[in-house]
Design a protein around this motif. Structure first.
Motif, short mmCIF file in Angstrom:
data_model
loop_
_atom_site.label_atom_id
_atom_site.label_comp_id
_atom_site.label_asym_id
_atom_site.label_seq_id
_atom_site.Cartn_x
_atom_site.Cartn_y
_atom_site.Cartn_z
N ASN A 91 0.85 -1.19 0.00
CA ASN A 91 0.00 0.00 0.00
C ASN A 91 0.89 1.24 0.00
OD1 ASN A 91 -1.99 1.89 0.26
ND2 ASN A 91 -2.61 1.30 2.33
N GLU A 119 -4.09 8.61 -7.11
CA GLU A 119 -4.71 7.80 -6.05
C GLU A 119 -4.31 6.33 -6.15
OE1 GLU A 119 -9.00 7.81 -6.29
OE2 GLU A 119 -8.96 8.32 -8.41
N THR A 120 -4.38 5.70 -4.98
CA THR A 120 -4.08 4.27 -4.85
C THR A 120 -5.37 3.57 -4.47
OG1 THR A 120 -1.90 4.86 -4.00
CG2 THR A 120 -2.64 2.59 -3.62
N LYS A 121 -5.63 2.43 -5.09
CA LYS A 121 -6.82 1.65 -4.71
C LYS A 121 -6.41 0.23 -4.36
CE LYS A 121 -10.65 4.11 -6.36
NZ LYS A 121 -10.59 5.34 -5.57
N PHE A 134 -7.12 -3.51 -4.48
CA PHE A 134 -7.87 -4.33 -5.44
C PHE A 134 -7.71 -5.81 -5.08
CE2 PHE A 134 -7.54 -6.47 -9.81
CZ PHE A 134 -8.89 -6.77 -9.84
N TYR A 146 -2.35 -3.45 -5.04
CA TYR A 146 -2.48 -1.99 -5.02
C TYR A 146 -2.29 -1.42 -6.42
CZ TYR A 146 -2.74 -2.61 -0.08
OH TYR A 146 -3.16 -3.02 1.15
N HIS A 161 -2.54 1.97 -9.01
CA HIS A 161 -2.24 3.40 -8.94
C HIS A 161 -2.69 4.09 -10.22
CE1 HIS A 161 0.46 2.53 -5.49
NE2 HIS A 161 0.57 1.36 -6.13
N TYR A 185 -10.66 -2.09 -12.67
CA TYR A 185 -9.59 -1.57 -11.83
C TYR A 185 -8.29 -1.32 -12.58
CZ TYR A 185 -11.89 -2.16 -7.29
OH TYR A 185 -12.71 -2.02 -6.20
N TRP A 229 -12.86 6.19 -11.75
CA TRP A 229 -12.03 4.98 -11.59
C TRP A 229 -12.12 4.46 -10.17
CZ3 TRP A 229 -7.23 4.28 -8.83
CH2 TRP A 229 -6.63 3.04 -9.08
#
Ligand SMILES: [Fe+2]
Length: 418
Positions: free
Chosen positions: A39, A60-62, A64, A74, A76, A217, A226
């Motif tokens: 992360n 941003e970081t998501k 997944f 993670y 980006h 994603y 997104w």
């Protein structure tokens, strides 16, 4: 075997991998995406030369994990907006201070009066024999962007520890592996997808039990939030004199059809707006994975008299004067005469009175090629089963009245049709 998440150093946890770029809402905006094990933050350093990248953009970081238990967790996304036209930019994706690259891309000219060239294909799997040749072609410097019209990796969610339900050709071989196919695919195409804007459309291999999770994603599309929402897997963007529209052929086969009406409403509004702008953007080109018509012998939707895709889209494209429909899914190449509901309107391409349909779904995968049926309909202008495999389309917009299309075999380097 050491699992990725057992490596504890920040360098390993945050190293940007699987870098790819696409357009933002307009061609002067570029979206940069990558994956990490841990992360970590999302930023991009960029500038007009490879050294001392002075500009910085945050993103941003998501997390997944949906249908991705073992893949990199993670993702980006950083958008760099309002870049200069006809400029080569260098960039380094950076997570918690750990960077990769520099990579580079160029931005298109501004305005409408220029002559873009595109690579167009669908159905590219990790087992394609043509990825290296595709990379060489993509990095020739000629292309404004690449359109991958559905079916990625076969399948991105596979090799993640999930039970695989591959409905395409009843293949069950992939659940023997331990890798993560979405990660593998994005690593394989990184050398060119990090340098040429890579635009996508969803195919049946992205369905992922109705979730489209890996597609939503791992990619980003113009004018869309997104992760891409299930009810917005379509978009449009103007590139030079072309208004491109990407739609989802999958709305007709998933979620009990609940997104059909929403897409149709959007499509009609978008095409109406495009028609009002023809003076500046004379070409309207649409892209979607499953074709409306095809001459294949595999029993797919496009071979049927009651094709769902055809019933859902043909009238819209005809009524709004769409110029070209770019499709894939059939692992072969086919060019149609201008035709409407099976009636051929001309056997040339001078001022065609119906959309011109092309199928380019043979960029290569473990499924190899699809065969054609014994007797083709009159609307089928050209198909070539033998030389289709490992081929891609090249689309060049010459000016406001002429465009050029060819289908090119990456391995033999032969133009099989133009
Ligand atoms: Fe497909």
């Amino acid at each position: 075997y050491v699992p990725d998440n057992a490596i504890s150093s920040e360098d390993a946890q945050c190293h940007p991998e699987e870098v790819h770029i696409t357009f933002g809402d307009k061609v002067s905006d570029v979206v940069i995406m990558w994956s990490t094990v841990g992360n970590c933050s999302s930023s991009v350093e960029y500038g007009p030369g490879p050294w001392g990248l002075a500009h910085r953009a945050q993103g941003e970081t998501k997390l997944f994990t949906e249908t991705n238990p073992n893949g990199k967790h993670y993702l980006h996304r950083v958008e760099v907006k309002d870049l200069g036209s006809s400029t080569t930019y260098f960039y380094r994706p950076t997570s918690n201070g750990v960077s990769s690259g520099p990579f580079y891309f160029k931005t298109p000219p501004s305005g409408y009066d220029w002559s873009p060239e595109f690579l167009v294909y669908g159905d590219l799997g990790v087992e394609s024999d043509a990825i290296s040749a595709l990379e060489t072609e993509a990095l020739s410097g000629k292309y404004t962007s690449i359109f991958h019209v559905g079916d990625f990796a076969y399948n991105m969610e596979d090799e993640g520890g999930m039970q695989v339900n591959d409905t395409h050709k009843n293949d069950t071989s992939m659940d023997l592996c331990e890798n993560k196919r979405g990660d593998t695919f994005l690593r394989l195409i990184e050398d060119f997808s990090s340098r040429v804007q890579y635009l996508t459309s969803p195919g049946n291999h992205e369905i992922d039990q109705g979730s489209f999770a890996h597609y939503r994603y791992r990619f980003s599309t113009p004018g869309t939030s997104w992760p891409i929402p299930l009810n917005k897997m379509w978009y449009s963007i103007d590139i030079g004199q072309v208004h491109f529209v990407s739609y989802s052929s999958e709305v007709f086969f998933t979620s009990d059809g609940q997104y059909i009406a929403e897409q149709e409403k959007w499509l009609k509004a978008d095409l109406k707006q495009a028609n009002d702008n023809r003076a500046r953007c004379p070409w309207v080109i649409v892209l979607g994975h499953r074709p409306m018509y095809c001459s294949n012998s595999d029993g797919d939707d496009c071979t049927k008299a009651d094709s769902k895709v055809r019933a859902g889209l043909e009238d819209i494209f005809f009524n709004y004067g769409v110029d070209i429909v770019l499709q894939a899914h059939e692992h072969s190449y086919e060019r149609l005469w201008p035709q409407y509901k099976g009636v051929v309107l001309s056997k040339n391409y001078t001022n065609p009175q119906a959309p011109v349909q092309l199928i380019s779904g043979a960029a290569g995968s473990k499924y190899k090629g699809d065969n054609e049926k014994a007797r083709r309909e009159e609307w089928s202008a050209f198909t070539n089963t033998d030389e289709s495999l490992n081929s891609v389309g090249k689309l060049k917009i010459m000016n406001s009245t002429h465009l050029y299309w060819e289908q090119y075999n990456l391995l033999t380097k032969r133009v099989i049709d133009s």
